[in-house]
Design a protein around this motif. Structure first.
Motif, short mmCIF file in Angstrom:
data_model
loop_
_atom_site.label_atom_id
_atom_site.label_comp_id
_atom_site.label_asym_id
_atom_site.label_seq_id
_atom_site.Cartn_x
_atom_site.Cartn_y
_atom_site.Cartn_z
N LEU A 1 0.92 -1.25 -0.06
CA LEU A 1 -0.04 0.06 0.06
C LEU A 1 0.95 1.22 0.00
O LEU A 1 0.17 2.33 0.16
N ASN B 1 2.34 3.17 -2.05
CA ASN B 1 2.01 4.18 -3.16
C ASN B 1 0.82 4.41 -3.49
O ASN B 1 0.12 4.85 -4.23
N ILE B 2 -0.35 4.14 -2.20
CA ILE B 2 -1.53 4.48 -2.06
C ILE B 2 -1.97 5.31 -1.00
O ILE B 2 -1.57 4.90 0.22
N THR B 3 -2.61 6.38 -1.03
CA THR B 3 -3.04 7.26 0.09
C THR B 3 -4.03 6.68 0.81
O THR B 3 -4.70 5.70 0.25
N ASP B 4 -4.04 7.06 1.90
CA ASP B 4 -5.18 6.38 3.07
C ASP B 4 -6.45 6.80 2.36
O ASP B 4 -7.45 5.90 2.32
N ASP B 5 -6.66 7.92 1.74
CA ASP B 5 -8.17 8.19 1.26
C ASP B 5 -8.38 7.32 -0.02
O ASP B 5 -9.51 6.74 -0.26
N GLU B 6 -7.38 6.73 -1.03
CA GLU B 6 -7.72 6.02 -1.96
C GLU B 6 -7.84 4.56 -1.26
O GLU B 6 -8.78 3.70 -1.90
N TYR B 7 -7.02 3.98 -0.44
CA TYR B 7 -7.30 2.76 0.31
C TYR B 7 -8.87 2.71 0.77
O TYR B 7 -9.55 1.60 0.47
N HIS B 8 -9.25 3.75 1.49
CA HIS B 8 -10.63 3.71 1.81
C HIS B 8 -11.50 3.59 0.99
O HIS B 8 -12.80 2.74 0.97
N ILE B 9 -11.26 4.41 -0.16
CA ILE B 9 -12.47 4.36 -1.26
C ILE B 9 -12.23 2.72 -2.06
O ILE B 9 -13.45 2.12 -2.45
N PHE B 10 -10.91 2.22 -2.19
CA PHE B 10 -10.96 1.01 -2.63
C PHE B 10 -11.62 0.00 -1.74
O PHE B 10 -12.33 -1.02 -2.18
#
Length: 138
Positions: free
Chosen positions: A116, A118-127
């Motif tokens: 994870l 290279n993935i922001t926290d926001d992107e992870y939560h959206i995912f």
């Protein structure tokens, strides 16, 4: 539509890639994928039935039974007859199983953090929200 554009194909390929990558962590402990899934499921529980484990791990009865037999032969689980229902067997981690689970947990956490990075926290939560939405559509 091309195969590479199909949602189920993309998710299957991602799942396979992630599973193969994670396997490098638990294989060093002599565990197979089904064994790891069972061990991880038991790691957060007092005791569970094989039926519950099969559902929770998405393994069929045969794979669950085999994984439980292998974990028992490695002395990582304990099976005890349920006091209320003598036909039911409660399965829990043995002391060695707890040690193995506790040793693997930080390694799995690091593996996930690395995936994870290279993935922001926001992107992870959206995912996660997208995954949950897709999982609920049956």
């Amino acid at each position: 539509m091309q195969l590479n554009d199909m949602l189920a194909y993309k998710v299957a390929m991602l799942s396979s890639d992630l599973s193969d990558s994670l396997a490098t962590v638990y294989k060093s402990y002599g565990l197979t994928m089904p064994e790891w899934r069972v061990l991880a499921t038991l790691g957060n529980a007092t005791s569970l039935t094989s039926k519950y484990i099969a559902v929770a791990t998405r393994l069929d009865k045969v794979k669950t039974s085999r994984a439980l037999q292998q974990l028992a032969s490695k002395q990582l689980i304990v099976r005890e007859t349920n006091e209320n229902d003598k036909r039911a067997i409660n399965i829990s981690l043995s002391a060695e199983g707890v040690r193995t689970y506790n040793a693997l947990t930080p390694l799995v956490t690091k593996w996930q953090t690395d995936r994870l990075e290279n993935i922001t926290d926001d992107e992870y939560h959206i995912f996660l929200k997208v995954i949950n939405s897709l999982s609920q559509q049956k």
